[in-house]
Design an enzyme around this catalytic site. Structure first.
Site, short mmCIF file in Angstrom:
data_model
loop_
_atom_site.label_atom_id
_atom_site.label_comp_id
_atom_site.label_asym_id
_atom_site.label_seq_id
_atom_site.Cartn_x
_atom_site.Cartn_y
_atom_site.Cartn_z
CG HIS A 193 0.71 72.58 49.07
ND1 HIS A 193 1.30 72.11 49.84
CD2 HIS A 193 -0.14 71.54 48.40
CE1 HIS A 193 1.00 70.84 50.18
NE2 HIS A 193 0.14 70.63 49.25
CG HIS A 253 2.05 68.02 45.83
ND1 HIS A 253 1.28 66.97 45.38
CD2 HIS A 253 1.45 68.50 46.65
CE1 HIS A 253 0.22 66.80 46.08
NE2 HIS A 253 0.51 67.90 47.06
CD GLU A 292 2.20 66.06 49.49
OE1 GLU A 292 2.29 67.31 49.95
OE2 GLU A 292 1.30 65.09 49.38
C1 GLA Z 1 -1.39 67.86 49.95
C2 GLA Z 1 -2.50 67.93 51.00
C3 GLA Z 1 -3.58 67.53 50.54
C4 GLA Z 1 -4.15 68.24 49.08
C5 GLA Z 1 -3.15 68.09 48.33
C6 GLA Z 1 -3.15 68.71 46.89
O1 GLA Z 1 -0.99 66.47 49.95
O2 GLA Z 1 -1.98 67.52 52.23
O3 GLA Z 1 -4.94 67.73 51.49
O4 GLA Z 1 -4.40 69.37 49.47
O5 GLA Z 1 -1.71 68.34 48.83
O6 GLA Z 1 -4.34 68.73 46.63
#
Ligand code: GLA
Length: 367
Positions: free
Chosen positions: A119, A193, A331
């Site tokens: 991210h 997110h 997402e």
């Molecule tokens: C995304 C990732 C997850 C986790 C979340 C945040 O969705 O795929 O594995 O890291 O973000 O916690």
């Protein structure tokens, strides 16, 4: 409180208001913008990380409830590790071994998720203070957020000018339009997110929500949640959501992929009707309240994540706690680790090009 648009200290239908939300640890002020549509649906967004802080939508009886996880204060967002509601970038999701090669040069990123980059790195777009501007558009109230991600930030090449426009429409949709330009070749993958619980944030798990995803394939992962490169058919697996199915129906079975993810934490390859226009990616129904969420996007993939890492420790809005699987994320994105996977659609942005994607969360009800 400064009122932008309609007059009044409390948000009026069809208005946008701005209020102070606190400060960053460096003392920079952060604001909260509240967009309200003509039906009374309300979206509150902060310019810290561009996070959607609350989203109040009606149930089948017209009763509003806040359907996203979040915090009451700016400090909550400063300390957040779950990316609640945030804009994620410069590269949403994982990049294996926190590096990739672009034009023969190795770009090295921070390892903030085991060996991988997740991210956007240590200080991703979710921890940036964005410049905000309220716009009144023909179909609703909009908030434009801009951010300049400097050449070399978190290891990514090129000055990237990013704009994200949130629009709350009068038809109860939250549209997110992402744009970016660069002065050097780089990689870009922006997403939002938000963690949804359509019964209401803080009201328990989401295992009874009925989910449909328009995907015939998904990208299986290894133990560090990096795609193996395979595009696997969902037929006969717990990843087949082509017919609406309860999220919890198969989540704790002995499927190897579900074990690796601790639940769903996978990229689905979307069936798309056109490359340019948004297609329906997913539809979620919460049976007790009748709330329906549809996700429409121009993106090729969607990460379906069932909040497997939520641990109930953070204090959420109104004192709510958020245990494991108390929300889900959809997402919209390019596939994880695309910079290292030549068979995946390209995420390279070149000077002179414009990155432009649209994702819309549409809310309605079912009787
Ligand atoms: C995304 C990732 C997850 C986790 C979340 C945040 O969705 O795929 O594995 O890291 O973000 O916690």
């Amino acid at each position: 409180m400064t009122t932008l648009g309609a007059i009044g200290a409390t948000p009026q239908p069809g208005s946008a208001t701005k209020k102070a939300f606190g400060n960053t640890p460096e003392g920079q002020p952060i604001d909260l913008y509240v967009l309200t549509n003509r039906g009374g649906t309300e979206a509150a967004i902060t310019n810290y990380g561009g996070a959607v802080v609350s989203l109040k939508v009606p149930d089948r009886n017209g009763k509003l409830a806040d359907v996203v996880l979040g915090y009451d204060t700016a400090d909550g967002y400063v300390n957040d590790k779950s990316y609640f509601g945030a804009i994620v970038g410069r590269y949403g999701n994982r990049i294996a071994h926190a590096q990739f090669v672009l034009d023969g040069k190795t770009c090295t990123l921070a390892k903030n998720n085991g060996e991988n980059s997740l991210h956007g790195g240590i200080k991703g777009f979710n921890k940036a203070v964005w410049t905000a501007k309220v716009l009144s558009t023909k179909d609703g109230q909009s908030l434009e957020l801009s951010y300049l991600s400097k050449d070399g930030e978190e290891g990514f090449p090129g000055n990237l000018k990013v704009s994200v426009i949130y629009t709350l429409t009068d038809a109860n949709a939250l549209r997110i339009e992402y744009s970016a330009t660069t002065d050097k070749r780089t990689v870009v993958n922006l997403t939002n997110h938000s963690y949804f619980n359509l019964a209401e944030q803080g009201s328990g798990d989401i295992l009874g929500h009925q989910l449909m995803i328009q995907a015939d394939k998904f990208t299986p992962v290894d133990a560090s949640l990096i795609p193996t490169g395979e595009l696997r058919d969902v037929t006969g697996t717990p990843f087949d959501f082509r017919k609406s199915t309860a999220i919890g129906a198969r989540i704790d079975g002995d499927d190897e992929q579900l074990k690796l993810g601790g639940g769903y934490d996978h990229n689905f390859i979307l069936r798309r009707s056109s490359d340019l226009r948004a297609s329906l990616a997913a539809r979620v129904v919460e049976p007790t309240t009748g709330r329906v969420l549809e996700v429409w996007t121009t993106e090729p993939g969607v990460q379906f994540y069932t909040g497997n890492f939520l641990d109930g420790k953070a204090t959420g809005k109104g004192g709510a706690t958020y245990p494991r699987r108390s929300a889900f994320c959809l997402e919209t994105q390019h596939y994880p680790d695309s910079p290292n996977q030549p068979k995946f659609p390209s995420v390279v942005l070149k000077p002179g090009e414009r990155y432009h994607t649209i994702t819309t969360y549409r809310f309605s009800v079912e009787k």
